[in-house]
Every structure is written in structure tokens, then in C-alpha cells.
Enzyme design. Structure first.
Site, mmCIF file in Angstrom:
data_model
loop_
_atom_site.group_PDB
_atom_site.id
_atom_site.type_symbol
_atom_site.label_atom_id
_atom_site.label_comp_id
_atom_site.label_asym_id
_atom_site.label_seq_id
_atom_site.Cartn_x
_atom_site.Cartn_y
_atom_site.Cartn_z
ATOM 1 C CE LYS A 151 18.473 5.484 -28.433
ATOM 2 N NZ LYS A 151 19.967 6.131 -28.287
ATOM 3 C CB THR A 206 24.554 10.872 -31.938
ATOM 4 O OG1 THR A 206 24.835 10.105 -30.924
ATOM 5 C CG2 THR A 206 24.885 10.222 -33.215
ATOM 6 C CB THR A 208 18.486 9.364 -29.518
ATOM 7 O OG1 THR A 208 19.617 8.822 -29.316
ATOM 8 C CG2 THR A 208 18.667 10.264 -30.947
ATOM 9 C CG ASP A 209 21.794 7.854 -25.385
ATOM 10 O OD1 ASP A 209 21.259 7.219 -26.139
ATOM 11 O OD2 ASP A 209 22.882 7.837 -24.858
ATOM 12 C CD GLU A 213 -0.754 -8.511 -9.972
ATOM 13 O OE1 GLU A 213 -0.279 -9.852 -9.207
ATOM 14 O OE2 GLU A 213 -0.017 -7.957 -10.933
ATOM 15 C CE1 TYR A 253 28.544 7.203 -31.670
ATOM 16 C CE2 TYR A 253 28.135 9.675 -31.156
ATOM 17 C CZ TYR A 253 27.559 8.244 -31.047
ATOM 18 O OH TYR A 253 26.523 7.964 -30.494
HETATM 19 N N1 DGL Z 1 25.332 9.680 -26.065
HETATM 20 C C1 DGL Z 1 24.098 9.727 -26.687
HETATM 21 C C2 DGL Z 1 23.313 11.115 -26.588
HETATM 22 O O1 DGL Z 1 23.749 12.129 -26.739
HETATM 23 C C3 DGL Z 1 24.425 9.356 -28.117
HETATM 24 C C4 DGL Z 1 23.272 8.929 -28.597
HETATM 25 C C5 DGL Z 1 22.382 9.794 -29.548
HETATM 26 O O2 DGL Z 1 22.658 11.163 -29.653
HETATM 27 O O3 DGL Z 1 21.949 9.153 -30.444
HETATM 28 O O4 DGL Z 1 22.138 10.794 -26.274
#
Ligand code: DGL
Length: 356
Positions: A194, A43, A121-122, A312, A55
């Protein structure tokens, strides 16, 4: 040199692409630390129209990203390379191996003092953890991304990139391992996660908090220097062994575990309920897999806390390791690296994860 000429050199530096690897230079002060930005997409490099919600990730080049950050040329001498242009949901072994080898090459040859990786970020926490376990360097390596694309109202990418370069260029980041910087906070690769689908404050380290903070004025670390384990060797081909994550839930049967074994999984990570638990049927199937030599690590789907041994579930008898603080996606990467290095005995796997 006059300010005008200096500015002109800086601007020319920003737009000159040197070779096929798209290197650019964004500062003229040779006394500044040298930071190489390796761009992968995400992103932070996303582009949409008119501040709307839609986007496409990975559309903006490394040069344009850097060019959009006022004052970044006062922090470091920056060069940039485009490693990939993907959303991080498509992150893969090929890009990981390229990153690891390129970083060790750049830092090993003394071509830069630190690395910043722009990334979606993913799966950022996974790339950070992978690199933390394979890089030979103790120089700063900082991953950065954004939650809003470059065309959004109040895009967070430029501020995050500025702070990532500031942290990477700081002397105090040396020896801290691979770090993640977003929204004024600095996190360690092992701990970061995340936690929110859309908020700019999405990265947390649920078990111990951030290792430091960064803002336009300062960089500070609030946790002790970590000890560094020996890096794992990478196989020659950019491909890690198949390790699957099986997600536990109410009314779970053995099918998901059995299917993973049938597909040839060399390891299975249980994203277990609570402290890494699952139904009797699923645990029995995992025990069966472990008996066949599949590496089994019990982790948790909860998102914070530790998965401990023999609470457990009788790990000693069933041949399981537990992930402690590692979330399932990081336990999976560790299992892949261990298997690639011939480590499959549950006790040795447990030693590698750690003990409490
Ligand atoms: N498709 C996601 C990625 O590239 C978008 C999320 C992001 O980058 O924040 O991880």
C-alpha cells in the site's frame, strides 16, 4: 428453466443464510467455478453517512457486499462466510490462523475452486504474505478491499470485488500463489505494498510491477509463473513469536532496540534508513541482540529497492540477515514463521529470505 424462475432462485440464494457461519449462495449456474468469499471487514465493508468522509470499517456483511455487485453471479457460484468484522489495523494472529485453516479446509476438501478474502487495505499486504507462506493449496486465493466505504460517492468496493472474483475464477490464476486485486491490477503477495493513504490507486509492486491486470472483460498475467516454496507449519495455538520492528531515523540511539529485547522480542526487524542502515549506536545494540540469539533482519523504510548483504554493514560479522525486497512488515512475518519453526541461525534466516 425460465429467466424469471432463474432470477428468483438467484435472489433467494443471496438472502438465505444457511448456518451460524453465514453461508450464502449467489448463483444458480452449476457449470461456473465455485468461489468462497471469506469476509474479514475493512473499508470495503465500511459504512458512513451520505458520501461524507467519516465511516466505520467492517459494518457491512459478506452477503450485502456480494449483493451489491451487479453481474457477480455470472462469474461464479459464490458462497460467503463472515470470518471477522474488523478494520485491518486490528488484524491479528487469531484471524490469520482461522483464515489459513479455513482456506486449506475448504480447498482441501474440494468445497470450492478458489477463495476471495475481503479485507481492509491497511494490512492487506501482511495477511497476503502470511497466507502465501503457510497455505498448502495452489488454488487461487485473492485478497480484495476498497479505499472508499460502500456509502461513498463512487465507492470502489463493488468493482474491486467483481474483479477479484473474476481473477479468482480464472484458470490462469491457478498456481500463481496468493494475490491482491484492486483497481484493475493483480499483485503478488511478496511484492505488493500500500503506497498511498487515500488514493484508489494505492497498491503497487514497487520492484517488479503487477503480475497481471483484470477488467470487466478480461484477466491476464504478464509475469512468469512463480515457483512455490514449501509452506511453513503453524503452531497449534494461534500465536506467533514476538518480533518487533524498530524504525530508524536521524539522531537514533540504542533505546528502541534495547527496549525490544527487554520486552522479550525473539526477533527484531530494522526499518532502516537507505539500504537498511542505522546509527552506530543502533547497529551495536542490534549486534548485541543477535549475539543473544535474537533474529535480526535489516530491512528499509524507503519503500522500494533491495537491501543487500555486507554493503555498508558487515552482516557476516554482526550476525544479521537482510530482507532484500521484503518491506519491514513482511520481513517481520517471515521472521515470526521461521522462529516458530525453530529457524534462528542468521544463515538459515538469510536462505529463507533469499539471496541476490
Ligand atoms: N481501517 C482500515 C482497514 O480496515 C481502513 C482502510 C481500508 O480498508 O481501506 O484497513
Amino acid at each position: 428453466m425460465s429467466h424469471r424462475i432463474k432470477d428468483l432462485i438467484a435472489i433467494v440464494g443471496l438472502v438465505v443464510a444457511l448456518t451460524g457461519s453465514e453461508r450464502v449462495l449467489a448463483a444458480d449456474d452449476t457449470s461456473l467455478p465455485r468461489v468462497t468469499v471469506l469476509a474479514t471487514g475493512g473499508t470495503i465493508a465500511g459504512s458512513g453517512s451520505g458520501g461524507g468522509i467519516g465511516y466505520q470499517a467492517g459494518k457491512v456483511s459478506a452477503q450485502d457486499l456480494i449483493g451489491a455487485v451487479p453481474g457477480i453471479d455470472k462469474l461464479a457460484q459464490i458462497s460467503a462466510e463472515q470470518v471477522s468484522s474488523i478494520g485491518s489495523q486490528d488484524m491479528n494472529d487469531t484471524v490469520w490462523f482461522t483464515l489459513a485453516r479455513r482456506i486449506d479446509d475448504i480447498l482441501g476438501k474440494g468445497e470450492a475452486d478458489a477463495i476471495v478474502i475481503t479485507h481492509g487495505t491497511d494490512t492487506m499486504e501482511e495477511t497476503a504474505f502470511f497466507l502465501a507462506n503457510v497455505l498448502k493449496t495452489d488454488r487461487p486465493v485473492v485478497l480484495v478491499g476498497s479505499m472508499r466505504p460502500s456509502t461513498a460517492i463512487s465507492a470502489d468496493g463493488p468493482a474491486n470485488l467483481f474483479e477479484a472474483v473474476k481473477a479468482a475464477a480464472s484458470d490462469s490464476a491457478k498456481g500463481r500463489g496468493v494475490l491482491v486485486v484492486l483497481n484493475d491490477t493483480i499483485h503478488a503477495a511478496r511484492a505488493v505494498q500500500k503506497t498511498n493513504t487515500t488514493s484508489v490507486q494505492t497498491f503497487l509492486s514497487p520492484n517488479g510491477g503487477p503480475v497481471g491486470f483484470v477488467d470487466p472483460a478480461s484477466v491476464g498475467f504478464v509475469q512468469p509463473m512463480p515457483s512455490r516454496a514449501k509452506p511453513y507449519a503453524l503452531p497449534a495455538e494461534p500465536s506467533l513469536p514476538r518480533v518487533e520492528i524498530v524504525y530508524a531515523h536521524a539522531n537514533m540511539d540504542a533505546a528502541a532496540v534495547e527496549d525490544a529485547v527487554k520486552r522479550g522480542a525473539k526477533g527484531i526487524v530494522l526499518a532502516g534508513v537507505g539500504d537498511g542502515n542505522a546509527s552506530k549506536a543502533a547497529i551495536a545494540a542490534l549486534a548485541n541482540a543477535a549475539k543473544q540469539g535474537v533474529v535480526v533482519i535489516r530491512a528499509s523504510r524507503v519503500g522500494s529497492g533491495f537491501v543487500n548483504r555486507n554493503v555498508e554493514v558487515d552482516d557476516d560479522t554482526l550476525g544479521f540477515a537482510v530482507s532484500l525486497d521484503l518491506n519491514p512488515q513482511k520481513a517481520r512475518i517471515l521472521a515470526q514463521l521461521l522462529i516458530a519453526n525453530g529457524v534462528t541461525d542468521p544463515r538459515a534466516v538469510q536462505e529463507a529470505v533469499g539471496r541476490r
